[in-house]
Design an enzyme around this catalytic site. Structure first.
Site, short mmCIF file in Angstrom:
data_model
loop_
_atom_site.label_atom_id
_atom_site.label_comp_id
_atom_site.label_asym_id
_atom_site.label_seq_id
_atom_site.Cartn_x
_atom_site.Cartn_y
_atom_site.Cartn_z
CD GLN A 411 -29.53 -46.12 25.40
OE1 GLN A 411 -29.18 -46.33 26.46
NE2 GLN A 411 -29.73 -47.04 24.51
CD GLU A 412 -31.76 -40.60 22.71
OE1 GLU A 412 -31.05 -40.55 21.30
OE2 GLU A 412 -32.85 -40.91 22.48
CB SER A 413 -25.76 -37.07 23.19
OG SER A 413 -25.98 -36.61 24.57
CE1 TYR A 522 -33.45 -44.19 23.71
CE2 TYR A 522 -35.62 -44.11 24.39
CZ TYR A 522 -34.43 -43.55 24.31
OH TYR A 522 -34.61 -42.34 24.30
#
Length: 536
Positions: A411-413, A522
């Protein structure tokens, strides 16, 4: 890309989409014993009492009011690690909370004290460090903010973290004048003493309590940076148990304030794997617990057992090594007592019969349903260079698993380095600079911390994934007492993820997952996609 790799990638993307559309059932509860050694955020003081703006052991006085070298200094400075809790001095109304010139962020609270208007001012919190808003009514000892380094601090950055605390007679925003806050601070009591009778701080034991304790030999350890109570513990253990060869505990950088503030001692147990080693550790534990009031002990940890001075001991989760589980040392956190002065006396050895603490409780559960955090990684689910670090990082607390961490990184990167978000988050696990400065340690090949916070590389897989798990576990620990008290409600893992995205202070402020669209999306996205990475 090779055809087989392309087919695998398409399969992963399709599976992610399918899993994201599924729902999860939250049915089980989880252990609520402490996962790390660190100060617990406590609130409240007895009726009619003032509260210190920081716990004595968490804040070191670094600058007083209007000194000769700072004649215009309108308050006192109390330094501690980033994120250390800040408390309201007295009942009152918040009249300002937000950006302020020089302070970065400040809080101003108006109080009626002795029939007169006074204001207290709290400054230098980071942007996510405010827990109250203008118009809020607060109580003495209420947790209102977390310490930061915003605004004009010296040195700049995390090393300059401190609380600037002011007292204003007649009101800060009403044309009053600043007064020396020291007398107010000295008559205030420790936050977290609500429900007890008003008390005054216990004095240092007199030298007549047996022969004065000898200083800790350099061959055993250093008393430098220890507070008074911690020095007393170290000296007493050395005198009582000459088998102990090493006593340490102070370190400059740590996510929790116990060690950097000088309130924690680590008593290393020689031959801890033998029956003799275990018996020695038990004897030290029993001696200190029996005399916990004399030594001003807040809690101990020995062989994975958390032993508070008040309350029932509890078993901590397995954190993966003898050191992290406290099998090779007895950890002792004291109230503190402040920095020793020249000629400081510590008293002698207390005498009397020795008793053991109560048996640990193993049935502590958090309120609210708890979902499964996931499990081990499916073969080939993540880039191979991440597998080792996801597995090691997941041992840091019970709330995380390799598959959950993998879903977070996706999700982040997308497992890609050098990603920078519009808000300035950086690296594989997308840390904001301030948060990386507190949690981004470099690590060795075993995942153990190998340098100060902030010195790691957010684009190094090992540093980034270990910091990710470290921060997740910090958030889980931070929210645990608030869940237990009902101040925050929801699934602990959901709340942990929300805290990673929006900051734990926002979860606390809203009493659950914040109503931000990004955070609302999220949490379920990660909980669902974690299943993709999980071995079946």
């Amino acid at each position: 890309m090779k055809p087989a790799a392309l087919a695998a990638a398409v399969f992963v993307m399709l599976t992610l989409l399918t899993v994201f559309l599924t729902t999860m059932s939250d049915t089980e509860s989880t252990d609520c014993t402490p996962r790390q050694s660190g100060s617990v955020v406590v609130e409240g003081v007895p009726a009619g009492q003032l509260a210190k703006p920081m716990k004595t052991g968490d804040g070191q006085l670094t600058s007083s009011w209007r000194t000769s070298n700072r004649p215009d200094h309108e308050g006192m400075d109390l330094a501690g690690p980033p994120g250390t809790p800040i408390y309201a001095l007295a009942d009152g109304v918040v009249v300002a909370a937000g950006p302020a010139t020089g302070f970065g962020q400040w809080i101003v609270i108006d109080h009626q004290l002795n029939g007169q208007l006074y204001s207290t001012v709290y400054g230098h919190m980071n942007d996510d460090g405010l827990l109250v808003s203008a118009g809020d009514q607060v109580k003495a000892g209420q947790h209102i903010a977390n310490q930061g380094f915003n605004g004009v601090v010296s040195p700049p950055g995390p090393a300059g973290t401190h609380l600037h605390f002011e007292m204003w007679e007649g009101g800060r925003l009403s044309g009053g004048n600043d007064v020396d806050p020291t007398p107010w601070y000295e008559r205030a009591v420790e936050p977290g003493t609500a429900g007890s009778e008003p008390t005054t701080p216990a004095p240092t034991p007199p030298p007549s309590a047996g022969a004065e304790l000898a200083a800790l030999p350099a061959s055993v350890g250093s008393e430098a940076h220890f507070q008074i109570d911690t020095v007393r513990v170290a000296r007493a253990v050395h005198a009582k148990f000459p088998q102990v060869e090493t006593i340490g505990g102070w370190r400059e950088q740590d996510p929790y304030p116990d060690h950097p503030s000088g309130r924690a001692a680590d008593i290393m147990i020689p031959n801890y794997t033998t029956s003799e080693g275990k018996e020695l550790g038990n004897a030290i534990r029993d001696y200190l617990w029996t005399n916990r009031a004399y030594f001003n002990i807040e809690y101990m940890i020995w062989r994975q057992e958390y032993i508070p001075s008040q309350g029932t001991p509890s078993i901590m989760d397995d954190r993966g090594s003898a050191t992290q589980n406290h099998f090779d040392h007895v950890h002792v956190t004291t109230v503190g007592g402040g920095t020793p002065k020249p000629g400081q006396l510590y008293g002698g050895l207390p005498n009397g019969e020795i008793a053991s603490p109560p048996d640990a409780s193993d049935d502590c559960t958090l309120s609210g349903p708890v979902g499964d955090s996931g499990g081990d990684l499916a073969e080939g689910a993540v880039p191979p260079e991440f597998e080792k670090w996801l597995t090691i990082s997941a041992t840091q607390c019970a709330e995380i698993s390799p598959s959950l961490l993998a879903a977070q990184i996706q999700q982040e990167s997308g497992f890609q380095p050098n990603r920078v978000s519009p808000a300035g988050a950086n690296g594989y696990t997308q840390f904001m600079p301030d948060t990386w400065a507190a949690f981004g340690h470099p690590v060795d090949e075993n995942g153990e911390i190998a340098g100060p916070a902030g010195a790691g590389d957010p684009n190094d897989i090992a540093d980034a994934v270990m910091a990710q798990g470290r921060y997740d576990c910090y958030i889980a620990d931070y929210l645990r007492p608030k869940l237990a008290s009902g101040q925050v409600t929801g699934d602990p893992i959901d709340l942990m993820l929300a805290g990673y995205n929006a900051g734990p202070a926002a979860v606390e402020q809203f009493g659950g997952i914040p109503p931000y669209p990004e955070t609302q999306a999220y949490v379920p996205s990660i909980r669902s996609s974690a299943r993709l990475y999980e071995a079946t």
